[in-house]
Every structure is written in C-alpha cells, then in structure tokens.
Scaffold this motif. Structure first.
Motif, PDB file in Angstrom:
ATOM      1  N   MET A   1      -5.360   6.639  -7.423  1.00  0.00           N
ATOM      2  CA  MET A   1      -5.304   6.541  -6.339  1.00  0.00           C
ATOM      3  C   MET A   1      -4.741   7.428  -5.022  1.00  0.00           C
ATOM      4  N   ILE A   2      -5.852   7.608  -4.110  1.00  0.00           N
ATOM      5  CA  ILE A   2      -5.534   8.199  -3.266  1.00  0.00           C
ATOM      6  C   ILE A   2      -5.294   7.696  -1.861  1.00  0.00           C
ATOM      7  N   PRO A   3      -4.425   8.479  -0.932  1.00  0.00           N
ATOM      8  CA  PRO A   3      -5.037   7.491   0.851  1.00  0.00           C
ATOM      9  C   PRO A   3      -5.720   6.934   0.911  1.00  0.00           C
ATOM     10  N   GLU A   4      -6.008   6.682   1.930  1.00  0.00           N
ATOM     11  CA  GLU A   4      -7.323   5.513   2.801  1.00  0.00           C
ATOM     12  C   GLU A   4      -7.583   6.794   3.215  1.00  0.00           C
ATOM     13  N   ASN A   5      -9.111   6.478   3.840  1.00  0.00           N
ATOM     14  CA  ASN A   5      -9.352   7.197   5.214  1.00  0.00           C
ATOM     15  C   ASN A   5      -8.608   6.907   6.508  1.00  0.00           C
ATOM     16  N   ALA A   6      -8.938   7.814   6.768  1.00  0.00           N
ATOM     17  CA  ALA A   6      -8.571   8.219   8.482  1.00  0.00           C
ATOM     18  C   ALA A   6      -8.983   8.541   9.513  1.00  0.00           C
ATOM     19  N   THR A   7      -9.109   7.795  10.376  1.00  0.00           N
ATOM     20  CA  THR A   7     -10.190   8.740  11.872  1.00  0.00           C
ATOM     21  C   THR A   7      -8.582   8.825  12.955  1.00  0.00           C
ATOM     22  N   ILE A   8      -8.849  10.505  12.996  1.00  0.00           N
ATOM     23  CA  ILE A   8      -7.686  11.029  13.920  1.00  0.00           C
ATOM     24  C   ILE A   8      -7.980  11.641  15.150  1.00  0.00           C
ATOM     25  N   LYS A   9      -6.846  11.921  16.008  1.00  0.00           N
ATOM     26  CA  LYS A   9      -7.179  12.936  17.132  1.00  0.00           C
ATOM     27  C   LYS A   9      -7.906  13.994  17.445  1.00  0.00           C
ATOM     28  N   VAL A  10      -8.239  14.374  17.607  1.00  0.00           N
ATOM     29  CA  VAL A  10      -8.764  16.366  17.521  1.00  0.00           C
ATOM     30  C   VAL A  10      -6.727  16.775  18.017  1.00  0.00           C
TER      31      VAL A  10
END
Length: 74
Positions: A1-10
């Motif tokens: 199991m890996i961590p979730e996909n993510a969206t981050i800011k620059v």
C-alpha cells in the motif's frame, strides 16, 4: 500500500519517501527492499508520476502514485 495521490501548491513540500508505505507479507516487512522511482519538482507546475517497487518471493509488486503541482497564481 502506498500513500494517496496528491495535489500540492508550487513551493509546498511533500514526503515521497517510504513513510506511510506498507510492504509486508506474513508479518515480514520488505520496506528495506522498496525502490522509489521518479522525482517531484515542487517549484515547477506539472504532473509527476512516482513508482514504488518491491520484490517479494521473486515476484515484483509495483504501484504508481501521481503528484500534481499547481500554481494558484496562473
């Protein structure tokens, strides 16, 4: 199991290490054998793919994780 996909800011930091990864079978951990392929450039907007790969009992297991870096000023 890996961590979730993510969206981050620059400029925001994200942990892409083995922290939060579960790689075990029959109670034995395989984290020491885990290979993480790919990079994330948090200074450049885009979509980055990481591959988490481990071999257990001569069988390769791999999972992909997508990190999206967005620029809110655009």
């Amino acid at each position: 199991m890996i961590p979730e996909n993510a969206t981050i800011k620059v400029g925001e930091q994200i942990d892409i290490s083995s922290e939060g990864v579960i790689a075990r079978k029959a109670g034995q951990s395989y984290l020491d054998d885990l290979i993480i392929e790919g990079e994330v450039d948090t200074s450049t907007p885009g979509t980055y793919e990481l591959v988490y790969r481990v071999t257990i009992d001569n069988k390769e297991h791999k999972r992909k994780r997508t990190i999206t870096v967005i620029d809110e000023n655009v």
